[in-house]
Design a protein around this motif. Structure first.
Motif, PDB file in Angstrom:
ATOM      1  N   LEU A 140      32.012  62.662  54.673  1.00 35.20           N
ATOM      2  CA  LEU A 140      31.590  62.048  53.416  1.00 35.20           C
ATOM      3  C   LEU A 140      31.839  60.537  53.423  1.00 35.20           C
ATOM      4  O   LEU A 140      31.010  59.761  52.927  1.00 35.20           O
ATOM      5  CB  LEU A 140      32.336  62.690  52.244  1.00 35.20           C
ATOM      6  CG  LEU A 140      31.933  64.121  51.882  1.00 35.20           C
ATOM      7  CD1 LEU A 140      32.901  64.697  50.851  1.00 35.20           C
ATOM      8  CD2 LEU A 140      30.511  64.164  51.336  1.00 35.20           C
ATOM      9  N   ILE A 141      32.966  60.132  53.973  1.00 32.29           N
ATOM     10  CA  ILE A 141      33.322  58.706  53.983  1.00 32.29           C
ATOM     11  C   ILE A 141      32.292  57.887  54.760  1.00 32.29           C
ATOM     12  O   ILE A 141      31.836  56.829  54.307  1.00 32.29           O
ATOM     13  CB  ILE A 141      34.722  58.507  54.577  1.00 32.29           C
ATOM     14  CG1 ILE A 141      35.789  59.058  53.622  1.00 32.29           C
ATOM     15  CG2 ILE A 141      34.999  57.026  54.867  1.00 32.29           C
ATOM     16  CD1 ILE A 141      37.177  59.159  54.225  1.00 32.29           C
ATOM     17  N   PHE A 142      31.906  58.374  55.920  1.00 32.13           N
ATOM     18  CA  PHE A 142      31.051  57.566  56.803  1.00 32.13           C
ATOM     19  C   PHE A 142      29.549  57.846  56.673  1.00 32.13           C
ATOM     20  O   PHE A 142      28.746  57.016  57.091  1.00 32.13           O
ATOM     21  CB  PHE A 142      31.495  57.748  58.255  1.00 32.13           C
ATOM     22  CG  PHE A 142      32.820  57.119  58.558  1.00 32.13           C
ATOM     23  CD1 PHE A 142      32.944  55.747  58.685  1.00 32.13           C
ATOM     24  CD2 PHE A 142      33.970  57.897  58.690  1.00 32.13           C
ATOM     25  CE1 PHE A 142      34.170  55.153  58.948  1.00 32.13           C
ATOM     26  CE2 PHE A 142      35.197  57.316  58.959  1.00 32.13           C
ATOM     27  CZ  PHE A 142      35.299  55.942  59.088  1.00 32.13           C
ATOM     28  N   PRO A 171      44.276  57.581  49.049  1.00 38.66           N
ATOM     29  CA  PRO A 171      44.803  58.955  49.148  1.00 38.66           C
ATOM     30  C   PRO A 171      46.106  59.040  49.937  1.00 38.66           C
ATOM     31  O   PRO A 171      46.991  59.827  49.581  1.00 38.66           O
ATOM     32  CB  PRO A 171      43.669  59.708  49.862  1.00 38.66           C
ATOM     33  CG  PRO A 171      42.434  58.966  49.495  1.00 38.66           C
ATOM     34  CD  PRO A 171      42.862  57.529  49.484  1.00 38.66           C
ATOM     35  N   ILE A 172      46.235  58.247  50.994  1.00 34.19           N
ATOM     36  CA  ILE A 172      47.484  58.256  51.762  1.00 34.19           C
ATOM     37  C   ILE A 172      48.630  57.743  50.896  1.00 34.19           C
ATOM     38  O   ILE A 172      49.737  58.307  50.906  1.00 34.19           O
ATOM     39  CB  ILE A 172      47.334  57.392  53.031  1.00 34.19           C
ATOM     40  CG1 ILE A 172      46.426  58.096  54.043  1.00 34.19           C
ATOM     41  CG2 ILE A 172      48.700  57.125  53.666  1.00 34.19           C
ATOM     42  CD1 ILE A 172      46.071  57.240  55.239  1.00 34.19           C
ATOM     43  N   VAL A 177      37.648  64.321  47.506  1.00 30.52           N
ATOM     44  CA  VAL A 177      37.727  65.149  48.715  1.00 30.52           C
ATOM     45  C   VAL A 177      38.745  64.563  49.689  1.00 30.52           C
ATOM     46  O   VAL A 177      39.529  65.294  50.313  1.00 30.52           O
ATOM     47  CB  VAL A 177      36.343  65.273  49.383  1.00 30.52           C
ATOM     48  CG1 VAL A 177      36.449  66.004  50.725  1.00 30.52           C
ATOM     49  CG2 VAL A 177      35.371  66.007  48.467  1.00 30.52           C
ATOM     50  N   SER A 178      38.773  63.235  49.806  1.00 32.33           N
ATOM     51  CA  SER A 178      39.725  62.575  50.699  1.00 32.33           C
ATOM     52  C   SER A 178      41.160  62.800  50.227  1.00 32.33           C
ATOM     53  O   SER A 178      42.062  63.054  51.039  1.00 32.33           O
ATOM     54  CB  SER A 178      39.433  61.073  50.774  1.00 32.33           C
ATOM     55  OG  SER A 178      38.150  60.839  51.291  1.00 32.33           O
ATOM     56  N   LEU A 179      41.372  62.716  48.911  1.00 29.71           N
ATOM     57  CA  LEU A 179      42.712  62.955  48.369  1.00 29.71           C
ATOM     58  C   LEU A 179      43.138  64.401  48.609  1.00 29.71           C
ATOM     59  O   LEU A 179      44.283  64.667  49.001  1.00 29.71           O
ATOM     60  CB  LEU A 179      42.727  62.636  46.871  1.00 29.71           C
ATOM     61  CG  LEU A 179      44.061  62.881  46.139  1.00 29.71           C
ATOM     62  CD1 LEU A 179      45.172  62.053  46.769  1.00 29.71           C
ATOM     63  CD2 LEU A 179      43.924  62.540  44.659  1.00 29.71           C
TER      64      LEU A 179
END
Length: 208
Positions: free
Chosen positions: A7-9, A29-30, A174-176
């Motif tokens: 999704l990010i890229f 998210p990190i 989604v990343s989180l």
């Protein structure tokens, strides 16, 4: 993690920062996961002191250990973004950056305290008290971004909701979720390993 990276890229659109903006989906998210690790470590420390819960000390230690790892990743990804956005890897005059570094170093010192005391109830109690003190720094570090007068650090979540498009917000969520799932997986793996190591140590002592 695979879904988040895809999704990010390939899904989330670019903004004025260009490709460098993509690091936002890793950095924030990190950072949130690092805060979550420290908070969970504090909660388990409280359970140890308050309820004497068996295994809570080890669970607190593992959470803080992973929190420090995510803290390193937060500083690294933030520095990469800052280099392209501000032209500097680090800006010492910015309170929000320095406060997170203080939080990170505070929890690094946790291990110095823990391993300077012999294993036993005293070490568990001292570690728990220290971990609880660290929890106070979490909201201070988080709110520093909003209280800063210069606002060089982007604020994407306001009282009006997320300041991003629907596709960007979906990718962020989604990343989180991916980072939190990664923490949960690493947490359980490390706990299982340390419990097995403890059991083997006890068995070895009985055999000798």
């Amino acid at each position: 993690m695979t879904a988040a990276i895809a999704l990010i890229f390939f899904y989330a659109p670019l903004d004025e920062d260009g490709l460098n903006q993509k690091i936002f989906y890793f950095h924030v998210p990190i950072a949130f996961t690092a805060y979550g690790c420290f908070a969970w470590g504090g909660w388990k420390a409280l359970r140890h002191l308050w309820k004497g819960e068996e295994g809570a000390d080890l669970e607190s230690y593992v959470a803080i250990h992973l929190g420090v790892i995510f803290g390193v990743l937060t500083l690294v990804t933030g520095s990469i973004w800052a280099r392209f956005r501000w032209g500097h890897w680090w800006v010492w005059s910015e309170d929000q950056l320095v406060l997170f570094l203080i939080l990170f170093l505070f929890y690094c010192a946790y291990f110095m305290l823990r391993f300077s005391v012999a294993p036993g109830p005293q070490r568990a109690n001292l570690s728990a008290v220290y971990a609880l003190f660290g929890v106070v720094l979490i909201p201070v570090s988080f709110l520093a971004i909003r209280l800063s007068q210069k606002f060089i650090h982007p604020v994407v979540f306001t009282s009006h909701g997320p300041q991003m498009t629907g596709s960007q917000f979906f990718t962020f969520c989604v990343s989180l979720a991916a980072m939190l799932a990664l923490f949960a997986a690493l947490y359980n793996v490390e706990l299982a390993g340390k419990r097995l190591d403890s059991s083997l140590r006890e068995l070895r002592e009985l055999l000798t």
